[in-house]
Each structure stands twice: as structure tokens, then as C-alpha cells.
Design a protein around this motif. Sequence first.
Motif, PDB file in Angstrom:
ATOM      1  N   ILE A   1       8.679  71.505  56.082  1.00  0.00           N
ATOM      2  CA  ILE A   1       8.851  72.351  54.903  1.00  0.00           C
ATOM      3  C   ILE A   1       7.503  72.966  54.558  1.00  0.00           C
ATOM      4  CG2 ILE A   1       9.686  72.448  52.533  1.00  0.00           C
ATOM      5  CD1 ILE A   1      11.153  69.841  53.098  1.00  0.00           C
ATOM      6  N   ASN A   2       7.154  74.011  55.265  1.00  0.00           N
ATOM      7  CA  ASN A   2       5.868  74.664  55.011  1.00  0.00           C
ATOM      8  C   ASN A   2       5.954  76.168  55.191  1.00  0.00           C
ATOM      9  OD1 ASN A   2       6.211  74.789  57.726  1.00  0.00           O
ATOM     10  ND2 ASN A   2       4.318  73.691  58.271  1.00  0.00           N
ATOM     11  N   GLY A   3       7.171  76.702  55.174  1.00  0.00           N
ATOM     12  CA  GLY A   3       7.339  78.133  55.412  1.00  0.00           C
ATOM     13  C   GLY A   3       7.302  78.955  54.138  1.00  0.00           C
ATOM     14  N   LEU A   4       7.362  80.268  54.318  1.00  0.00           N
ATOM     15  CA  LEU A   4       7.366  81.224  53.215  1.00  0.00           C
ATOM     16  C   LEU A   4       8.469  82.256  53.427  1.00  0.00           C
ATOM     17  CD1 LEU A   4       3.542  82.009  52.915  1.00  0.00           C
ATOM     18  CD2 LEU A   4       4.895  80.671  51.293  1.00  0.00           C
ATOM     19  N   GLY A   5       8.958  82.766  52.328  1.00  0.00           N
ATOM     20  CA  GLY A   5       9.853  83.905  52.419  1.00  0.00           C
ATOM     21  C   GLY A   5       9.096  85.125  52.925  1.00  0.00           C
ATOM     22  N   GLY A   6       9.829  86.132  53.354  1.00  0.00           N
ATOM     23  CA  GLY A   6       9.190  87.343  53.829  1.00  0.00           C
ATOM     24  C   GLY A   6       8.402  88.030  52.720  1.00  0.00           C
ATOM     25  N   ALA A   7       7.145  88.388  53.000  1.00  0.00           N
ATOM     26  CA  ALA A   7       6.296  89.041  51.999  1.00  0.00           C
ATOM     27  C   ALA A   7       6.595  90.543  51.970  1.00  0.00           C
ATOM     28  CB  ALA A   7       4.828  88.814  52.318  1.00  0.00           C
ATOM     29  N   SER A   8       6.766  91.092  50.795  1.00  0.00           N
ATOM     30  CA  SER A   8       7.009  92.528  50.663  1.00  0.00           C
ATOM     31  C   SER A   8       5.691  93.288  50.658  1.00  0.00           C
ATOM     32  CB  SER A   8       7.780  92.828  49.383  1.00  0.00           C
ATOM     33  OG  SER A   8       6.918  92.814  48.268  1.00  0.00           O
ATOM     34  N   VAL A   9       5.780  94.611  50.696  1.00  0.00           N
ATOM     35  CA  VAL A   9       4.586  95.444  50.610  1.00  0.00           C
ATOM     36  C   VAL A   9       3.848  95.201  49.297  1.00  0.00           C
ATOM     37  CG1 VAL A   9       3.815  97.848  50.421  1.00  0.00           C
ATOM     38  CG2 VAL A   9       5.466  97.205  52.169  1.00  0.00           C
ATOM     39  N   PHE A  10       4.576  94.794  48.274  1.00  0.00           N
ATOM     40  CA  PHE A  10       3.975  94.617  46.951  1.00  0.00           C
ATOM     41  C   PHE A  10       3.352  93.245  46.732  1.00  0.00           C
ATOM     42  CE2 PHE A  10       7.111  97.987  46.384  1.00  0.00           C
ATOM     43  CZ  PHE A  10       6.366  98.926  45.699  1.00  0.00           C
ATOM     44  N   GLY A  11       3.527  92.289  47.656  1.00  0.00           N
ATOM     45  CA  GLY A  11       2.898  90.998  47.424  1.00  0.00           C
ATOM     46  C   GLY A  11       3.561  89.874  48.180  1.00  0.00           C
ATOM     47  N   GLY A  12       3.271  88.627  47.744  1.00  0.00           N
ATOM     48  CA  GLY A  12       3.707  87.422  48.419  1.00  0.00           C
ATOM     49  C   GLY A  12       5.171  87.110  48.236  1.00  0.00           C
ATOM     50  N   ALA A  13       5.550  85.855  48.483  1.00  0.00           N
ATOM     51  CA  ALA A  13       6.959  85.486  48.475  1.00  0.00           C
ATOM     52  C   ALA A  13       7.115  84.030  48.062  1.00  0.00           C
ATOM     53  CB  ALA A  13       7.558  85.715  49.859  1.00  0.00           C
ATOM     54  N   GLY A  14       8.404  83.626  47.925  1.00  0.00           N
ATOM     55  CA  GLY A  14       8.688  82.244  47.588  1.00  0.00           C
ATOM     56  C   GLY A  14       8.328  81.289  48.722  1.00  0.00           C
ATOM     57  N   ARG A  15       8.049  80.025  48.372  1.00  0.00           N
ATOM     58  CA  ARG A  15       7.615  79.023  49.345  1.00  0.00           C
ATOM     59  C   ARG A  15       8.723  78.006  49.570  1.00  0.00           C
ATOM     60  NH1 ARG A  15       5.142  73.968  49.076  1.00  0.00           N
ATOM     61  NH2 ARG A  15       5.201  74.028  46.796  1.00  0.00           N
ATOM     62  N   ALA A  16       8.864  77.591  50.811  1.00  0.00           N
ATOM     63  CA  ALA A  16       9.786  76.493  51.097  1.00  0.00           C
ATOM     64  C   ALA A  16       9.236  75.210  50.474  1.00  0.00           C
ATOM     65  CB  ALA A  16       9.951  76.331  52.601  1.00  0.00           C
ATOM     66  N   ALA A  17      10.128  74.423  49.908  1.00  0.00           N
ATOM     67  CA  ALA A  17       9.645  73.220  49.230  1.00  0.00           C
ATOM     68  C   ALA A  17      10.701  72.130  49.252  1.00  0.00           C
ATOM     69  CB  ALA A  17       9.256  73.534  47.784  1.00  0.00           C
ATOM     70  N   LYS A  18      10.256  70.894  49.325  1.00  0.00           N
ATOM     71  CA  LYS A  18      11.162  69.757  49.217  1.00  0.00           C
ATOM     72  C   LYS A  18      11.639  69.657  47.781  1.00  0.00           C
ATOM     73  CE  LYS A  18      11.504  64.891  50.466  1.00  0.00           C
ATOM     74  NZ  LYS A  18      10.780  63.745  51.050  1.00  0.00           N
ATOM     75  N   GLY A  19      12.911  69.512  47.648  1.00  0.00           N
ATOM     76  CA  GLY A  19      13.469  69.457  46.299  1.00  0.00           C
ATOM     77  C   GLY A  19      13.886  70.807  45.790  1.00  0.00           C
ATOM     78  N   GLY A  20      13.792  71.849  46.587  1.00  0.00           N
ATOM     79  CA  GLY A  20      14.255  73.179  46.183  1.00  0.00           C
ATOM     80  C   GLY A  20      13.242  74.254  46.513  1.00  0.00           C
TER      81      GLY A  20
END
Length: 413
Positions: free
Chosen positions: A359-378
Amino acid sequence: MDRSIVYPGSIPLDTDLLNTNRNTMVALGALMQAVLGSSTVVDGLAVAPSVPASLAISVAPGSVTQLATLDAAAYGSLAADTTTALVKMGVNLGPTSFTLTAPVASGQSVAWLIEASFQETDNSPVVLPYYNAAAPTQPYLGPDNAGIAQNTQRTQRVQLQAKPGAAASTGSQLAPAVDAGWVGLAVVTLVYGQSSITAASIAPMATAPLLRFKLPALRPGFSAQVAFTSSGSFLVPAGVSAVKVRLAGGGGGGGGSSASGAAGCGGAGGYGEGIFAVAPGQTIAITVGAGGGAGASGNNAGANGGSSIFGAYISATGGQGGTNTGTLWSGGGGGVATGGTINIAGSYGSDGGSDGSTINGLGGASVFGGAGRAAKGGGTPANAFGPGSGGGGAGGVAAAGGAGAAGIVIVEY
């Protein structure tokens, strides 16, 4: 601008007036060159059918701004100056008519070229009175009492002419080439038996150096901006003829997880931007793509993001949701943009896996910035990050993923 100096009691000279006129022309020419450049520019001079319709055309009033010599011939007592270049403007205040002829052979057509050029001529000859020193009360008629008429005006006009090409079989006719020093305005095509000219017969030349914008229509770039974070409409303000649009589709949601595996993260929405011609008062529908919903707890995929759309001009699809089928834990693919000058596909979301420890991934980053992070517990929602970014996937425990961020539409005018 240079100015002549005169003094009380001094004898007026003809050059006082001549220099004033020349200096004014030079100042205006320098101003025109600073604004329009030194290349030929045409304003007005539209070619239209005659009213009532006939085989005649009318060239509307207008002007030609063209680089020329200061004075090709002596200007009164001032010598000619053929070495100094100056931008000059010829102006026609009234329309000019031409009567054209159709070909005389069946099955043939002829293409007429309508062209324009700057023209400077001396005219309005008058027999002027001259001072007679021997009899001051009896002026001479013309210089040395010769009775010779002399031109009294140097005028600047638009010279126009209509030139026919060679008659040829319809479809193969060609217009003559534009003459050196002239600019083409339009081509008028006539077919055998034609008795009147319509607008369909007239084709304005794409190479005509027309003055496309007038000062009231010009704006200092794009000086105003409005951002749409929800769907609506854009009313084009008065005086606006072009807009710059940037938009992103909604981000995909992250997948939910069961007690073991880690779900894939959501992909980013596509991004596009471009400049588009619009009309004042035009209403343009805007859709802002929603962020993809989070995958519920368990082996559930996140939802795809929605598309962002600016009228019929440009659009961007949303990113795909991250998956979790218990055997497949792929990150969501990015959305795509169409219609823009720049079209960028959204980033992929990170993959998950069967091992909840990944559990160390990230959602796709848009041109405008970062994204949500994969996490244990949600997974982490992407709403706090850039518009159009993907949500993080959940893993390690039974938990929901993170929702993708909504898209955006930004309009500058």
C-alpha cells in the motif's frame, strides 16, 4: 513632428505651407508604420455585386496603406525625395464600379482579378494669379503671364483595376497573377451566358492583407478569468471575440479492499487547452466532470470520473476507477482531451496487489497537482489535491477507496 517657424513682418514663403504639409504627412506616416508596420494593409474595399444585379461589381470605400517614397516628383518648390521611404495611405471615400464580361463560347468560364494599389497623383489644374511687380493691381495669369494651368493638389487614392484571365473550359479557368506593387482583393468568376453577378460569383482572396481587427475590438491579451467547479454556462461579454479555455475531466475513484489485498488507485482526468473564436452575447454550455466515486469496502472498483466540456469546442474525459476483483488490482487509466491546441492524457493510477503490504501507490496526478494516496484503512480522497486527480486505493483491511477529484473548466477572456 517638425514645424515651420514664421515671424511677424517676415515675407511669407510658399515653402512655409509646403513644409507644413510635408511634415504632417511624415508624422502621420511614421505613426502608421509604428501601428501597422511597413507591409501593405487594406481596410474596407469589399467587392460586392451591383444593386440592382447586373454584370457589374462595386468596390466599397476603403484604404490602402503602403510603403512609398517621400515625394517621387517635386512638391511645389520642394525638391523630389526618392530615397526616403514613408508609409502612405490612399483613401477612396466612395465606391468604384466595374462592368465585367462573360465568355462568349459555350462551356467556358473566365476569372476576373480585382486588385488595388496606392496611387499618388498631381491634379486639379488651375490658372493661378501671380504677382506683377510692374503693375501690382494687375496680376499675371500663370507664371510669367503665360496662362499655363498648374496642378493644385497632390492626392493619395486607392487605384483599382479589374483584369480578366483567359477564358477556358469551366473548372480550368485561372485568374491572372497579381501585378507587382498591387494586392489582390477578390476573384470574380463568370460563366458563359451569365447575365448578373451574385455573391456566389465573388471569392475574396485569402492573401489579401486586410486589417482584421479595429482598436475597439482589441484587448490586452486575456485580462479576465472565471473558473467553473460545477456545471453552468458562460455568457460571452461585449467586445470579446476570443477565449482561452483550460479544462480537466474528473479523476477516477480508488478501489475498495477486503482484508488482504490492495486495490488500484484512480486515474487522472484528461487535460486540454486552446484559444477559440466566439461572439459577444453567445451563451456556451459548460459541464464540469464529477470525481469518480470511491470503491466500497470489499473487492469493489472505483467509479470513472466524468467528462468536462466547453460547448462544442473542447472536452476532456474523466480518469478510470481503480480495480479490485480479488484477482485484478490495476490502477485506473487516464482520461483524454479532444479539440484543444494542447491535449494531454491523464496519468495512470498506481496498481495494487494481492499482498496488503504493497500500500504505497498514488492516484493519477492531474496537470493541476497531486492525487490521493493508497492507505491501509481507506484510500485518501483526491479532493484536497489538484482538480481531476485520482483517488487512492484501500488495502490491508476491509475499507473503501478514496474518491477522485472533480474536474474544472477555466475560461480566460
